[in-house]
Design a protein around this motif. Sequence first.
Motif, PDB file in Angstrom:
ATOM      1  N   LEU A  73      36.228  27.172  46.150  1.00 14.71           N
ATOM      2  CA  LEU A  73      36.008  28.370  45.339  1.00 14.71           C
ATOM      3  C   LEU A  73      37.346  29.051  45.049  1.00 14.71           C
ATOM      4  N   LYS A  74      37.983  28.636  43.988  1.00 18.74           N
ATOM      5  CA  LYS A  74      39.271  29.220  43.628  1.00 18.74           C
ATOM      6  C   LYS A  74      39.050  30.347  42.625  1.00 18.74           C
ATOM      7  N   SER A  75      39.524  31.537  42.952  1.00 18.12           N
ATOM      8  CA  SER A  75      39.293  32.711  42.099  1.00 18.12           C
ATOM      9  C   SER A  75      40.303  32.737  40.957  1.00 18.12           C
ATOM     10  N   LYS A  76      40.072  31.878  39.965  1.00 20.65           N
ATOM     11  CA  LYS A  76      40.985  31.774  38.837  1.00 20.65           C
ATOM     12  C   LYS A  76      40.285  31.888  37.483  1.00 20.65           C
ATOM     13  N   GLY A  77      38.945  31.886  37.492  1.00 19.64           N
ATOM     14  CA  GLY A  77      38.198  31.782  36.242  1.00 19.64           C
ATOM     15  C   GLY A  77      38.079  33.082  35.469  1.00 19.64           C
ATOM     16  N   SER A  78      37.858  32.964  34.160  1.00 17.35           N
ATOM     17  CA  SER A  78      37.589  34.101  33.279  1.00 17.35           C
ATOM     18  C   SER A  78      36.076  34.247  33.097  1.00 17.35           C
ATOM     19  N   TRP A  79      35.663  35.296  32.375  1.00 16.71           N
ATOM     20  CA  TRP A  79      34.235  35.479  32.147  1.00 16.71           C
ATOM     21  C   TRP A  79      33.672  34.356  31.276  1.00 16.71           C
ATOM     22  N   VAL A  80      34.504  33.762  30.434  1.00 13.35           N
ATOM     23  CA  VAL A  80      34.057  32.634  29.609  1.00 13.35           C
ATOM     24  C   VAL A  80      33.735  31.444  30.504  1.00 13.35           C
ATOM     25  N   HIS A  81      34.631  31.165  31.464  1.00 18.58           N
ATOM     26  CA  HIS A  81      34.373  30.080  32.412  1.00 18.58           C
ATOM     27  C   HIS A  81      33.101  30.363  33.206  1.00 18.58           C
ATOM     28  N   CYS A  82      32.921  31.624  33.589  1.00 13.49           N
ATOM     29  CA  CYS A  82      31.714  32.024  34.314  1.00 13.49           C
ATOM     30  C   CYS A  82      30.468  31.715  33.487  1.00 13.49           C
ATOM     31  N   GLY A  83      30.546  31.985  32.178  1.00 10.70           N
ATOM     32  CA  GLY A  83      29.428  31.676  31.286  1.00 10.70           C
ATOM     33  C   GLY A  83      29.115  30.195  31.254  1.00 10.70           C
ATOM     34  N   TYR A  84      30.169  29.353  31.247  1.00  5.61           N
ATOM     35  CA  TYR A  84      29.960  27.901  31.282  1.00  5.61           C
ATOM     36  C   TYR A  84      29.241  27.490  32.563  1.00  5.61           C
ATOM     37  N   HIS A  85      29.733  28.005  33.704  1.00  6.93           N
ATOM     38  CA  HIS A  85      29.154  27.629  35.001  1.00  6.93           C
ATOM     39  C   HIS A  85      27.692  28.071  35.093  1.00  6.93           C
TER      40      HIS A  85
ATOM     41  N   LEU B  10      23.126  16.045  32.822  1.00  6.99           N
ATOM     42  CA  LEU B  10      22.649  15.986  34.199  1.00  6.99           C
ATOM     43  C   LEU B  10      23.790  15.756  35.187  1.00  6.99           C
ATOM     44  N   SER B  11      24.767  14.982  34.774  1.00  5.79           N
ATOM     45  CA  SER B  11      25.898  14.727  35.670  1.00  5.79           C
ATOM     46  C   SER B  11      26.667  16.006  35.944  1.00  5.79           C
ATOM     47  N   ALA B  12      26.810  16.859  34.923  1.00  4.31           N
ATOM     48  CA  ALA B  12      27.492  18.142  35.124  1.00  4.31           C
ATOM     49  C   ALA B  12      26.672  19.072  35.998  1.00  4.31           C
ATOM     50  N   VAL B  13      25.360  19.108  35.777  1.00  3.97           N
ATOM     51  CA  VAL B  13      24.480  19.954  36.589  1.00  3.97           C
ATOM     52  C   VAL B  13      24.535  19.530  38.051  1.00  3.97           C
ATOM     53  N   GLY B  14      24.468  18.225  38.283  1.00  5.67           N
ATOM     54  CA  GLY B  14      24.546  17.727  39.644  1.00  5.67           C
ATOM     55  C   GLY B  14      25.850  18.106  40.321  1.00  5.67           C
ATOM     56  N   ALA B  15      26.959  18.044  39.542  1.00  2.00           N
ATOM     57  CA  ALA B  15      28.272  18.405  40.091  1.00  2.00           C
ATOM     58  C   ALA B  15      28.339  19.884  40.453  1.00  2.00           C
ATOM     59  N   VAL B  16      27.718  20.745  39.640  1.00  5.89           N
ATOM     60  CA  VAL B  16      27.714  22.176  39.911  1.00  5.89           C
ATOM     61  C   VAL B  16      26.895  22.495  41.159  1.00  5.89           C
ATOM     62  N   TYR B  17      25.690  21.925  41.248  1.00  9.69           N
ATOM     63  CA  TYR B  17      24.826  22.213  42.390  1.00  9.69           C
ATOM     64  C   TYR B  17      25.305  21.549  43.675  1.00  9.69           C
TER      65      TYR B  17
ATOM     66  N   VAL C  84      31.428  21.329  27.967  1.00 12.02           N
ATOM     67  CA  VAL C  84      30.746  20.191  27.328  1.00 12.02           C
ATOM     68  C   VAL C  84      29.263  20.216  27.682  1.00 12.02           C
ATOM     69  N   SER C  85      28.947  20.573  28.935  1.00 10.71           N
ATOM     70  CA  SER C  85      27.562  20.661  29.380  1.00 10.71           C
ATOM     71  C   SER C  85      26.785  21.687  28.556  1.00 10.71           C
ATOM     72  N   LEU C  86      27.418  22.821  28.274  1.00  8.59           N
ATOM     73  CA  LEU C  86      26.771  23.867  27.467  1.00  8.59           C
ATOM     74  C   LEU C  86      26.378  23.321  26.102  1.00  8.59           C
ATOM     75  N   VAL C  87      27.288  22.581  25.475  1.00  5.12           N
ATOM     76  CA  VAL C  87      27.006  21.993  24.160  1.00  5.12           C
ATOM     77  C   VAL C  87      25.893  20.959  24.269  1.00  5.12           C
ATOM     78  N   LEU C  88      25.932  20.148  25.325  1.00  4.57           N
ATOM     79  CA  LEU C  88      24.934  19.093  25.498  1.00  4.57           C
ATOM     80  C   LEU C  88      23.527  19.648  25.698  1.00  4.57           C
ATOM     81  N   CYS C  89      23.399  20.753  26.448  1.00  7.64           N
ATOM     82  CA  CYS C  89      22.060  21.313  26.678  1.00  7.64           C
ATOM     83  C   CYS C  89      21.472  21.837  25.366  1.00  7.64           C
ATOM     84  N   LEU C  90      22.330  22.374  24.497  1.00  8.18           N
ATOM     85  CA  LEU C  90      21.855  22.794  23.183  1.00  8.18           C
ATOM     86  C   LEU C  90      21.407  21.595  22.352  1.00  8.18           C
TER      87      LEU C  90
END
Length: 437
Positions: free
Chosen positions: A37-49, A306-313, A170-176
């Motif tokens: 958990l590296k505290s480097k992200g912006s709110w845009v990155h947070c939206g992706y996650h 699904l591969s991105a979702v699995g990586a996040v969880y 990329v995951s965000l685009v794929l889910c759409l």
Amino acid sequence: MGTLLPSSIEEHEKSEKQNISIRIQQKDVDAGALFVLKSKGSWVHCGYHLTTSIVAAPLLSLPYAFTFLGWTAGIFFLVIAAMLRFRDMARDILGPKWGRYFVGPIQFALCYGVVVACILLGGQCMKAIYVLSNPNGSMKLYEFVIIFGCFMLILAQIPSFHSLRHINLVSLVLCLLYSACAAAGSIYIGNSSKGPEKNYTLKGDTENRVFGIFNALSIIATTYGNGIIPEIQATLAPPVKGKMFKGLSVCYTIVIVTFFTVTISGYWAFGNESQGLILSNFVDNGKPLLPKWFVYMSNVFTIAQLSAVGAVYLQPTNEVLEQIFGDPKSPEFSTRNVIPRVISRSLAITIATVIAAMLPFFGDINSLIGAFGFMPLDFVLPVIFYNLTFKPSKRSPIFWLNVSIAVVFSTLGAIAAIAAVRQIVLDAKNYKLFANV
């Protein structure tokens, strides 16, 4: 030996104090939080996650949930679930023991359960493509699950949550994309003569309908559930204020667009014939009801996301593993940390893949995860936290409303868990371990 001037003595003492402070911090630091958990992200990155953790392939099972609820109840619970969200405040509100021994294990179990479900669903989508291209092929479902698991084995080695930010874009685009495919395919089949006759009546006798309702609630809870918001918030660079809300705004815009379009179009097109994965309705007895390229494309988009979702969880598991095996005093990419990281993460994915191959019941696993994990985290704990934090008067309506919600959803969760286990037992009569479903 030379003597130190007063100013030099002060500087020397200050330096020593800083060194002592650093050593204390290194001793207390959590290797999981430091490396994962590296505290480097912006709110845009947070939206992706957030989008990747919520808007995932389980949304394709929402039309199936409607087969147990019908239009009115289905829409009602879909809207209610969107309004109630979990926030992991257990440590601050209930104390470290509750956070560690109650909320923490539930969160860990359900997140790992999602990893298992992602690997299973990825294998099912790969098999769907294979069957369409080679109807007489001999490959079994568990083989595709293993193939997808091997791909996840590679993604699991991505060192930190922050490192996933571009993958999650990329995951965000794929889910759409696959949501648009699911909705468009459903509308096309629903308007053609190829689809089943539309029937929205609830199946089964009274007993099956009652259990079906709780099964559906579990599926909806799982679809909306997000057990890793605390880890996502931890990836934000300071100051954090306002960034989480912006990220959630991005996420919920996509939630509304995808969840409701896929659910309404899918249930409208297939009614009570909607399957556990709506893409399965695009093929009838091995024959595609849409052009093959469209079915291929829908499944490829789903597999990739699904591969991105699995990586996040997988990140909460990674954090725990780093905490146990990592050494915060050694560099992140030192031999001391890299070797245990690769071995432990590979073992975690291997176990998840074996479970997915052994128990190929995606819809049932989805509802079981919702009953045991997401339902208490999404619907029960928030109102308990509110009463404990803001301490409304016991004479006030809000206090008793929260108590009522906690009691009702605790009861629903218990019944939903029974319903989910019951459904697995019923399905087990038709399946066996490593079944080729």
